[in-house]
Design a protein around this motif. Structure first.
Motif, PDB file in Angstrom:
ATOM      1  N   ASP A  16       0.837  -1.212   0.000  1.00 20.71           N
ATOM      2  CA  ASP A  16       0.000   0.000   0.000  1.00 20.71           C
ATOM      3  C   ASP A  16       0.865   1.253   0.000  1.00 20.71           C
ATOM      4  N   LEU A  17       1.880   1.256   0.828  1.00 23.68           N
ATOM      5  CA  LEU A  17       2.813   2.391   0.876  1.00 23.68           C
ATOM      6  C   LEU A  17       3.491   2.565  -0.479  1.00 23.68           C
ATOM      7  N   ALA A  18       3.943   1.455  -1.053  1.00 24.24           N
ATOM      8  CA  ALA A  18       4.634   1.511  -2.341  1.00 24.24           C
ATOM      9  C   ALA A  18       3.707   2.036  -3.440  1.00 24.24           C
ATOM     10  N   TYR A  19       2.455   1.579  -3.448  1.00 27.20           N
ATOM     11  CA  TYR A  19       1.501   2.065  -4.450  1.00 27.20           C
ATOM     12  C   TYR A  19       1.243   3.560  -4.280  1.00 27.20           C
ATOM     13  N   ARG A  20       1.064   4.000  -3.041  1.00 29.01           N
ATOM     14  CA  ARG A  20       0.840   5.435  -2.797  1.00 29.01           C
ATOM     15  C   ARG A  20       2.029   6.266  -3.265  1.00 29.01           C
ATOM     16  N   LEU A  21       3.219   5.731  -3.105  1.00 31.05           N
ATOM     17  CA  LEU A  21       4.420   6.413  -3.588  1.00 31.05           C
ATOM     18  C   LEU A  21       4.369   6.528  -5.105  1.00 31.05           C
ATOM     19  N   CYS A  22       4.017   5.439  -5.780  1.00 30.37           N
ATOM     20  CA  CYS A  22       3.889   5.475  -7.244  1.00 30.37           C
ATOM     21  C   CYS A  22       2.822   6.477  -7.670  1.00 30.37           C
ATOM     22  N   LEU A  23       1.717   6.502  -6.947  1.00 27.94           N
ATOM     23  CA  LEU A  23       0.625   7.422  -7.258  1.00 27.94           C
ATOM     24  C   LEU A  23       1.067   8.874  -7.082  1.00 27.94           C
ATOM     25  N   ARG A  24       1.810   9.133  -6.037  1.00 29.13           N
ATOM     26  CA  ARG A  24       2.298  10.494  -5.792  1.00 29.13           C
ATOM     27  C   ARG A  24       3.244  10.945  -6.897  1.00 29.13           C
ATOM     28  N   VAL A  25       4.096  10.043  -7.371  1.00 28.56           N
ATOM     29  CA  VAL A  25       5.069  10.406  -8.406  1.00 28.56           C
ATOM     30  C   VAL A  25       4.404  10.558  -9.767  1.00 28.56           C
ATOM     31  N   SER A  40       7.561  -4.218  -9.412  1.00 28.19           N
ATOM     32  CA  SER A  40       7.445  -5.568  -8.859  1.00 28.19           C
ATOM     33  C   SER A  40       8.249  -6.561  -9.690  1.00 28.19           C
ATOM     34  N   CYS A  41       8.165  -6.437 -10.998  1.00 33.13           N
ATOM     35  CA  CYS A  41       8.957  -7.308 -11.878  1.00 33.13           C
ATOM     36  C   CYS A  41      10.453  -7.057 -11.677  1.00 33.13           C
ATOM     37  N   ALA A  42      10.826  -5.790 -11.547  1.00 28.26           N
ATOM     38  CA  ALA A  42      12.240  -5.455 -11.316  1.00 28.26           C
ATOM     39  C   ALA A  42      12.718  -6.026  -9.986  1.00 28.26           C
ATOM     40  N   LEU A  43      11.879  -5.968  -8.970  1.00 29.77           N
ATOM     41  CA  LEU A  43      12.254  -6.516  -7.662  1.00 29.77           C
ATOM     42  C   LEU A  43      12.513  -8.021  -7.765  1.00 29.77           C
ATOM     43  N   ILE A  44      11.682  -8.710  -8.502  1.00 25.39           N
ATOM     44  CA  ILE A  44      11.863 -10.155  -8.669  1.00 25.39           C
ATOM     45  C   ILE A  44      13.143 -10.439  -9.452  1.00 25.39           C
ATOM     46  N   VAL A  56      13.917  -4.153   3.831  1.00 26.80           N
ATOM     47  CA  VAL A  56      13.087  -4.579   2.706  1.00 26.80           C
ATOM     48  C   VAL A  56      12.169  -3.428   2.289  1.00 26.80           C
ATOM     49  N   ARG A  57      11.633  -2.726   3.259  1.00 21.98           N
ATOM     50  CA  ARG A  57      10.737  -1.598   2.985  1.00 21.98           C
ATOM     51  C   ARG A  57      11.450  -0.531   2.161  1.00 21.98           C
ATOM     52  N   ALA A  58      12.656  -0.173   2.558  1.00 18.15           N
ATOM     53  CA  ALA A  58      13.410   0.855   1.834  1.00 18.15           C
ATOM     54  C   ALA A  58      13.732   0.387   0.419  1.00 18.15           C
ATOM     55  N   TRP A  59      14.094  -0.877   0.282  1.00 18.68           N
ATOM     56  CA  TRP A  59      14.448  -1.419  -1.029  1.00 18.68           C
ATOM     57  C   TRP A  59      13.232  -1.419  -1.954  1.00 18.68           C
ATOM     58  N   ILE A  60      12.085  -1.820  -1.425  1.00 13.61           N
ATOM     59  CA  ILE A  60      10.847  -1.822  -2.212  1.00 13.61           C
ATOM     60  C   ILE A  60      10.478  -0.396  -2.605  1.00 13.61           C
ATOM     61  N   CYS A  61      10.496   0.515  -1.657  1.00 14.45           N
ATOM     62  CA  CYS A  61      10.108   1.907  -1.946  1.00 14.45           C
ATOM     63  C   CYS A  61      11.063   2.569  -2.926  1.00 14.45           C
ATOM     64  N   MET A  62      12.346   2.314  -2.795  1.00 16.56           N
ATOM     65  CA  MET A  62      13.321   2.888  -3.714  1.00 16.56           C
ATOM     66  C   MET A  62      13.068   2.380  -5.138  1.00 16.56           C
ATOM     67  N   THR A  63      12.797   1.090  -5.253  1.00 18.68           N
ATOM     68  CA  THR A  63      12.540   0.510  -6.569  1.00 18.68           C
ATOM     69  C   THR A  63      11.233   1.040  -7.154  1.00 18.68           C
ATOM     70  N   MET A  64      10.210   1.186  -6.327  1.00 15.65           N
ATOM     71  CA  MET A  64       8.929   1.732  -6.782  1.00 15.65           C
ATOM     72  C   MET A  64       9.090   3.175  -7.257  1.00 15.65           C
ATOM     73  N   ARG A  65       9.821   3.957  -6.494  1.00 15.03           N
ATOM     74  CA  ARG A  65      10.047   5.360  -6.855  1.00 15.03           C
ATOM     75  C   ARG A  65      10.774   5.440  -8.189  1.00 15.03           C
ATOM     76  N   TRP A  66      11.816   4.621  -8.346  1.00 13.21           N
ATOM     77  CA  TRP A  66      12.586   4.603  -9.586  1.00 13.21           C
ATOM     78  C   TRP A  66      11.682   4.247 -10.772  1.00 13.21           C
ATOM     79  N   ALA A  67      10.856   3.209 -10.606  1.00  9.53           N
ATOM     80  CA  ALA A  67       9.969   2.777 -11.693  1.00  9.53           C
ATOM     81  C   ALA A  67       8.954   3.866 -12.041  1.00  9.53           C
ATOM     82  N   ALA A  68       8.417   4.539 -11.035  1.00 10.29           N
ATOM     83  CA  ALA A  68       7.435   5.602 -11.277  1.00 10.29           C
ATOM     84  C   ALA A  68       8.077   6.779 -12.010  1.00 10.29           C
TER      85      ALA A  68
END
Length: 135
Positions: A16-25, A40-44, A56-68
């Motif tokens: 949810d946090l990661a999606y909100r970050l993507c939405l904000r960007v 998500s694909c990049a994380l895998i 894990v949270r920071a890694w997920i959020c950083m990757t989400m931000r980068w993708a957005a």
């Protein structure tokens, strides 16, 4: 395939946090969903690069931000050539400016409806100036 339970759990916990970050960007739900999926694909794909003991949270959020951010940049690149290809702006009357904007929107819409391969070909040929043979 390596065990990715830790990543699955991390996405469940912080999705949810990661999606909100993507939405904000990105600024809209459709692009946020696309960015979330890309990330998500990049994380895998890059799961083997995760350092044990790191957040894990920071890694997920950083990757989400980068993708957005990458998605926003890609969308901007897709829009920009259309306006450039329609012609140079001169001192235009308001009606001409409105007509130009409408024409750009129609071209953008038509190009967006193409498949990824066709969109790439059109962009390379008409906006980047490559020849048919080069495309």
């Amino acid at each position: 395939m390596p065990d990715l339970k830790w990543l699955e759990q991390g996405l469940e916990e912080h999705g949810d946090l990661a999606y909100r970050l993507c939405l904000r960007v990105t600024g809209n739900a459709d692009d946020a969903a696309d960015a979330f999926q890309d990330a998500s694909c990049a994380l895998i794909r890059r799961a083997d690069r995760f350092r044990p003991g790191a957040s894990v949270r920071a890694w997920i959020c950083m990757t989400m931000r980068w993708a957005a951010i990458e998605l926003v940049r890609r969308r901007e690149r897709e829009r920009r050539p259309v306006e450039d290809a329609i012609g140079p702006r001169q001192t235009e009357q308001p009606m001409a400016t409105a007509a130009r904007a409408e024409q750009a929107a129609l071209v953008r819409q038509a190009v967006a409806a193409l498949s990824e391969a066709d969109r790439t070909a059109v962009t390379l040929r008409y906006y980047e100036g490559l020849t048919d043979r080069e495309v």
